[in-house]
Design a protein around this motif. Structure first.
Motif, PDB file in Angstrom:
ATOM      1  N   ALA A   1      -5.110  -3.175  -1.209  1.00  0.00           N
ATOM      2  CA  ALA A   1      -4.504  -2.125  -2.037  1.00  0.00           C
ATOM      3  C   ALA A   1      -4.393  -2.579  -3.494  1.00  0.00           C
ATOM      4  O   ALA A   1      -4.639  -1.794  -4.415  1.00  0.00           O
ATOM      5  CB  ALA A   1      -3.131  -1.748  -1.490  1.00  0.00           C
TER       6      ALA A   1
ATOM      7  N   PRO B   1       5.321   3.355   5.205  1.00  0.00           N
ATOM      8  CA  PRO B   1       6.364   4.394   5.238  1.00  0.00           C
ATOM      9  C   PRO B   1       7.725   3.987   4.647  1.00  0.00           C
ATOM     10  O   PRO B   1       8.598   4.829   4.515  1.00  0.00           O
ATOM     11  CB  PRO B   1       6.510   4.697   6.737  1.00  0.00           C
TER      12      PRO B   1
ATOM     13  N   PRO C   1       0.833  -1.212   0.000  1.00  0.00           N
ATOM     14  CA  PRO C   1       0.000   0.000   0.000  1.00  0.00           C
ATOM     15  C   PRO C   1       0.869   1.264   0.000  1.00  0.00           C
ATOM     16  O   PRO C   1       1.976   1.281   0.540  1.00  0.00           O
ATOM     17  CB  PRO C   1      -0.782  -0.099   1.313  1.00  0.00           C
ATOM     18  N   ASN C   2       0.344   2.318  -0.592  1.00  0.00           N
ATOM     19  CA  ASN C   2       1.081   3.577  -0.680  1.00  0.00           C
ATOM     20  C   ASN C   2       1.373   4.186   0.686  1.00  0.00           C
ATOM     21  O   ASN C   2       2.317   4.950   0.829  1.00  0.00           O
ATOM     22  CB  ASN C   2       0.322   4.576  -1.555  1.00  0.00           C
ATOM     23  N   TRP C   3       0.572   3.857   1.693  1.00  0.00           N
ATOM     24  CA  TRP C   3       0.753   4.463   3.010  1.00  0.00           C
ATOM     25  C   TRP C   3       1.867   3.817   3.834  1.00  0.00           C
ATOM     26  O   TRP C   3       2.228   4.329   4.892  1.00  0.00           O
ATOM     27  CB  TRP C   3      -0.553   4.467   3.807  1.00  0.00           C
TER      28      TRP C   3
END
Length: 140
Positions: free
Chosen positions: A93, A44, A40-42
């Motif tokens: 995602a 870190p 997922p893009n979130w």
């Protein structure tokens, strides 16, 4: 009949471990790019770093499921189930972002994949006696 059930659980645990090892090797090599599609893009970390770290973790967990003494199998089963829960957002995602990987190149295929995750969680718990009523529920 009980011995047959024990053998089935042992085989299921070994197959689960082998699957984790194979997936982990894929993270590090031939499927590395495809696994990045599931991060997922979130998250870190860089996608590649996430894939590499999770690959080493899957190899270690799969190896432990196969080789660790029986007294540790319940804990390892909980760890495997937790891993499958933890990576589920990656599957979501892949679906929501319409990312094709692993032959999941349609929304229907990506959606169907989401329903396989509970099967993996159950497999991890059942093959390591976490769902057996006759065994003590402690992890030790």
């Amino acid at each position: 009949m009980e011995m047959g059930n024990e053998n089935l659980k042992r085989v299921a645990k070994i197959l689960l471990g082998a699957g984790l090892i194979f997936a982990g090797i894929g993270h590090l090599s031939f499927a590395r790019k495809a696994f990045q599609a599931q991060v997922p893009n979130w998250v870190p970390l860089k996608k590649d770093d996430t894939v590499l770290i999770s690959g080493f973790g899957e190899i270690a967990l799969g190896t432990a499921l196969i080789l660790a003494p029986k007294k540790h199998e319940k804990l390892l089963g909980l760890m495997a189930a937790s891993t499958f829960v933890a990576v589920f957002p990656g599957n979501i995602a892949q679906y929501t972002n319409r990312r094709s990987a692993f032959g999941l190149d349609t929304d229907a295929k990506r959606l169907a994949r989401l329903f396989f995750q509970p099967v993996l969680i159950y497999w991890a718990l059942k093959s390591t006696r976490n769902l057996d009523k006759k065994f003590d529920k402690t992890i030790t």
